[in-house]
Design a protein around this motif. Structure first.
Motif, short mmCIF file in Angstrom:
data_model
loop_
_atom_site.label_atom_id
_atom_site.label_comp_id
_atom_site.label_asym_id
_atom_site.label_seq_id
_atom_site.Cartn_x
_atom_site.Cartn_y
_atom_site.Cartn_z
N ALA A 184 38.85 39.33 48.95
CA ALA A 184 38.23 40.62 48.67
C ALA A 184 37.64 41.20 49.96
CB ALA A 184 37.15 40.47 47.60
N ASN A 241 40.48 42.37 52.17
CA ASN A 241 41.05 43.62 51.68
C ASN A 241 40.14 44.81 52.00
OD1 ASN A 241 43.18 42.19 50.68
ND2 ASN A 241 42.68 42.44 48.52
N HIS A 270 34.48 35.47 36.57
CA HIS A 270 35.17 35.58 35.30
C HIS A 270 36.12 34.40 35.14
CE1 HIS A 270 33.72 39.69 34.94
NE2 HIS A 270 34.10 39.89 36.17
N PHE A 271 36.58 34.19 33.90
CA PHE A 271 37.60 33.19 33.60
C PHE A 271 38.75 33.25 34.62
CE2 PHE A 271 41.73 32.86 31.28
CZ PHE A 271 41.72 31.50 31.00
N GLN A 272 39.21 34.46 34.92
CA GLN A 272 40.38 34.62 35.78
C GLN A 272 40.07 34.26 37.24
OE1 GLN A 272 38.97 36.90 33.84
NE2 GLN A 272 40.44 37.66 32.36
N ASN A 274 39.59 30.40 37.81
CA ASN A 274 40.83 29.64 37.87
C ASN A 274 41.26 29.35 39.30
OD1 ASN A 274 41.55 29.13 35.22
ND2 ASN A 274 42.62 31.08 34.94
N ARG A 275 40.85 30.21 40.24
CA ARG A 275 41.26 30.04 41.64
C ARG A 275 40.07 29.79 42.56
NH1 ARG A 275 46.38 30.13 43.71
NH2 ARG A 275 45.96 31.82 45.15
N HIS A 280 28.28 40.62 32.48
CA HIS A 280 28.60 39.23 32.77
C HIS A 280 29.66 39.18 33.87
CE1 HIS A 280 28.96 34.93 31.68
NE2 HIS A 280 30.08 35.10 32.34
N HIS A 289 40.09 44.28 44.88
CA HIS A 289 39.14 43.23 45.26
C HIS A 289 38.74 42.36 44.07
CE1 HIS A 289 36.62 46.90 44.91
NE2 HIS A 289 35.69 46.11 44.44
N GLY A 290 39.65 42.22 43.13
CA GLY A 290 39.47 41.19 42.10
C GLY A 290 38.60 41.56 40.93
N VAL A 291 38.19 42.82 40.84
CA VAL A 291 37.22 43.20 39.81
C VAL A 291 37.90 43.78 38.56
CG1 VAL A 291 35.24 44.67 39.30
CG2 VAL A 291 35.42 43.57 41.52
N ALA A 332 45.83 32.05 34.77
CA ALA A 332 45.61 33.46 35.08
C ALA A 332 44.88 33.61 36.40
CB ALA A 332 44.80 34.10 33.95
N ALA A 333 45.38 34.51 37.26
CA ALA A 333 44.75 34.70 38.57
C ALA A 333 45.05 36.12 39.04
CB ALA A 333 45.29 33.69 39.57
N ARG A 334 44.19 36.60 39.93
CA ARG A 334 44.38 37.93 40.50
C ARG A 334 45.46 37.90 41.58
NH1 ARG A 334 41.19 39.51 36.45
NH2 ARG A 334 39.01 39.90 37.00
N SER A 363 46.14 37.44 31.09
CA SER A 363 44.91 36.65 30.92
C SER A 363 44.92 35.92 29.59
CB SER A 363 43.68 37.56 30.94
OG SER A 363 43.21 37.72 32.24
N PHE A 372 44.73 32.12 28.35
CA PHE A 372 43.55 31.71 27.57
C PHE A 372 43.92 31.18 26.18
CE2 PHE A 372 40.13 32.91 24.57
CZ PHE A 372 39.19 32.00 25.00
N ASP A 389 34.34 37.36 26.42
CA ASP A 389 34.09 36.75 27.73
C ASP A 389 35.32 36.90 28.64
OD1 ASP A 389 32.38 35.17 29.49
OD2 ASP A 389 33.90 33.62 29.25
N VAL A 390 36.50 36.62 28.09
CA VAL A 390 37.73 36.73 28.89
C VAL A 390 38.01 38.21 29.21
CG1 VAL A 390 40.22 36.30 28.94
CG2 VAL A 390 38.67 34.59 27.97
N GLY A 397 35.91 40.38 29.65
CA GLY A 397 34.95 40.79 30.69
C GLY A 397 35.56 40.80 32.09
N GLY A 398 36.67 40.12 32.26
CA GLY A 398 37.35 40.10 33.55
C GLY A 398 38.34 41.24 33.71
N HIS A 399 38.27 42.22 32.81
CA HIS A 399 39.19 43.37 32.89
C HIS A 399 38.42 44.66 32.66
CE1 HIS A 399 42.88 40.99 32.95
NE2 HIS A 399 42.19 40.14 32.21
N ILE A 400 38.90 45.72 33.28
CA ILE A 400 38.30 47.03 33.03
C ILE A 400 39.36 47.91 32.36
CG2 ILE A 400 37.39 49.12 34.11
CD1 ILE A 400 36.11 47.33 36.23
#
Lengths: 276, 164
Positions: free
Chosen positions: A39, A42, A103-105, A108-109, A190, B50-52, B64-66, B118, B122, B136-137, B139-142
Motif C-alpha cells: 500500500a 502504491n 480484515h479477513f482478506q 490471509n496475507r 472494524h 491500497h487494499g481497502v 482470499a487476498a488483495r 472473499s 470464507f 465481519d468478512v 467489512g473488508g469490502h466497500i
C-alpha cells in the motif's frame, strides 16, 4: 497509483536474504505479506530500490512454543496464527487481539512480523508484544540479536532495526501470570486504524499490565495498581496526560485521552475477571 | 534466487483458474494489472489500490487476498483464482452468484467480483456462518450501491444453497 520501479528479488535461503540486505542496506525492503508495504509503495510513500520477497518462504513458516515464549516465524500470516489450534490456551491476549487486525482478506496475507516491522503506533500486534514484554529476533550477515519490544519500536513507523537486519521471528511471552487478558479498541469501522486500542493482562487481582495503542507515537505498556477503582482512575488520568496524544483526521487528542480514561477501567476489570 | 531488475520484464507462470498461464510482467507490475492487461481477464476490478475497498480480491493458493497488494512476480508459481472461475463453461451461475441476483445484492457490479471471491474462500472454511461472521468478512469490502443488507441476505442464503 502504481509503485515506482524497483528490483525484485526472491531469495531461496535466509543467507541470500541477509546478503542482499548487507549489499543494499537502506535501499532494500523486506516484503512478507505486503499488506502494509505494498500500500505504501502504491501510494509512493516509500521508494526502495530493491524489494526482497520472503512471502510464504518455508524457512520462516514456524509457530512454536519454546523457553517460555510463543515464537512466530517471519512469514507466518496473521490468520495462520489466529487459526492455530493452541492459541487461546497459549496466548489469550493474542487470541483476543488478532481478530481486530485489518480484515479477513488482509490477514490471509499480512504477517505477524511484518506488522511489527511496519510499527504503526495504533496496530494491535505491536501493542500485544509490548504489553506482554516480548522480543524480536533480528538477523544480519553479522549474526543474530534479540531486541526487547520496548527497545525495538522507537516511534511512528520506526524501529531500531539496522538497515542490514531482517526480523526472522517474534517471541511472545506465555508465562502463567499472563493468561488473564482483555483487548478492546475503538475505530470508525472494524478493520480501520484504531483511534485507541487497549490491551490488559492481570498478573494478580491488584496488578495489571496495561498496553495503550494510538495515543503516543508507539505502543506504551505500563503496570497499573488495580487495588481500587480510585487507584485505577488516578493511574489512567496521569497516563492520559503523560502520553498526551495528537489530533488527526479521525479524532482529537482530547477524545483519545477521554477514551483511555473511560475504556481503561472496563478493559482492566475484564482482564481481572478472567478465569486464571 | 529469482531476480527481476527494474524496468525489465520477466516471465510469470501461474495456475490461473486451474489452467497453466504465462505472461510477462515488470518487477513492479501489480497482479491486478497483470490479470487485466497482460492476460486480458477483466473480471478482477481495480479500485483503491491500497487494499481497502476489496474489489480486486482473488484467491491466491486458495485464500482470499488483495490482488492490488500482490506483485505479479510474487504470484509466479502459485495458483490464482478469479471471479471468472465461478461460472461454468455453459454460462450457468454458481449458487452464490444466483443468491446475489435473487437478493438484488448488486447494482453497478463494481465491488461484486471481490465479494464473491472473499466468500468463496470464507464459506469453504465456515459453511454455516452467523450474520455477525458474514458482516465481519463483508467489512473488508466497500459497496456504494446496495447498503449491504442485500449482500448480507444473499451471503446467508448463498451459504445455505452451497450446503445443500
Amino acid at each position: 497509483m502504481k509503485p515506482r520501479a524497483f528490483d525484485y528479488v526472491r531469495p531461496d535461503t535466509v543467507a541470500e536474504a541477509v546478503d542482499i540486505l548487507a549489499e543494499y542496506g537502506d535501499d532494500a525492503r523486506i516484503m512478507a505479506g505486503g499488506q502494509s508495504l505494498m500500500a505504501i509503495l502504491n501510494l509512493r510513500m516509500a521508494e526502495p530500490k530493491v524489494i526482497v520477497d520472503i512471502g510464504g518462504h518455508t524457512a520462516f513458516k514456524g509457530i512454536k512454543v519454546a523457553n517460555g515464549f510463543l515464537e512466530v516465524g517471519a512469514s507466518v500470516t496473521q490468520n495462520e496464527l489466529m487459526n492455530w489450534p493452541d492459541l487461546a490456551k497459549t496466548s489469550p491476549l493474542l487470541a483476543k487481539a488478532l481478530p481486530w487486525v485489518g480484515h479477513f482478506q488482509t490477514r490471509n496475507r499480512g504477517t505477524v512480523c511484518g506488522s511489527l516491522s511496519h510499527a504503526d503506533p495504533s496496530s494491535e500486534i505491536p501493542l500485544s508484544l509490548a504489553t506482554l514484554g516480548g522480543e524480536v529476533v533480528l538477523r544480519s550477515k553479522r549474526g543474530e540479536r534479540v531486541v526487547a519490544a520496548e527497545e525495538f519500536q522507537t516511534g511512528m513507523l520506526s524501529t531500531s532495526r539496522e538497515p542490514d537486519e531482517m526480523m526472522v521471528a517474534a517471541r511472545f511471552p506465555i508465562a502463567a501470570n499472563l493468561k488473564r487478558a482483555a483487548f478492546r479498541e475503538v475505530a470508525r469501522r472494524h478493520g480501520d486504524f484504531a483511534i485507541l486500542a487497549l490491551a490488559a493482562v492481570a498478573e494478580t487481582d491488584t496488578s495489571v499490565r496495561l498496553g495503550i495503542g494510538g495515543l503516543a507515537d508507539r505502543p506504551v505498556a505500563t503496570r497499573i495498581d488495580a487495588s481500587s477503582k480510585s487507584a485505577i482512575a488516578d493511574a489512567l488520568g496521569t497516563l492520559a496526560w503523560e502520553l498526551e496524544g495528537s489530533d488527526d483526521i479521525h479524532a482529537t487528542a482530547r477524545y483519545r485521552r477521554d477514551l483511555l480514561r473511560r475504556m481503561g477501567p472496563i478493559v482492566i476489570e475484564e482482564a481481572i475477571s478472567c478465569a486464571a | 534466487m529469482r531476480r527481476v531488475a527494474k524496468d525489465t520484464k520477466a516471465r510469470v507462470t501461474l495456475t490461473l483458474n486451474g489452467k497453466k498461464t504465462t505472461g510477462e510482467a515488470e518487477s513492479r507490475t501489480l497482479l491486478t494489472d497483470f490479470l487485466r492487461h497482460e492476460i486480458g481477464m477483466t473480471g478482477t476490478h481495480v479500485g483503491c489500490e491500497h487494499g481497502v475497498c476489496g474489489c480486486c480480491t482473488v484467491l491466491i493458493d486458495g485464500v482470499a487476498a488483495r490482488a492490488c497488494l500482490t506483485l505479479a512476480q510474487a504470484a509466479d508459481g502459485r495458483s490464482v483464482e478469479t471471479v471468472e472461475s465461478l461460472t461454468g463453461l455453459d454460462g450457468k451461475l454458481n449458487p452464490l452468484q444466483e443468491a446475489l441476483r435473487d437478493h438484488h445484492a448488486l447494482q453497478c457490479g463494481f465491488c461484486t467480483p471481490g465479494i464473491l471471491m472473499s466468500f468463496t474462500d470464507f464459506l469453504k472454511r465456515v459453511p454455516d456462518p452467523t450474520v455477525e461472521q458474514v458482516k465481519d468478512v463483508l467489512g473488508g469490502h466497500i459497496c456504494r450501491c446496495t447498503g449491504y443488507q442485500g449482500l448480507i441476505d444473499a451471503m446467508m442464503d448463498g451459504a445455505k444453497r452451497l450446503r445443500s
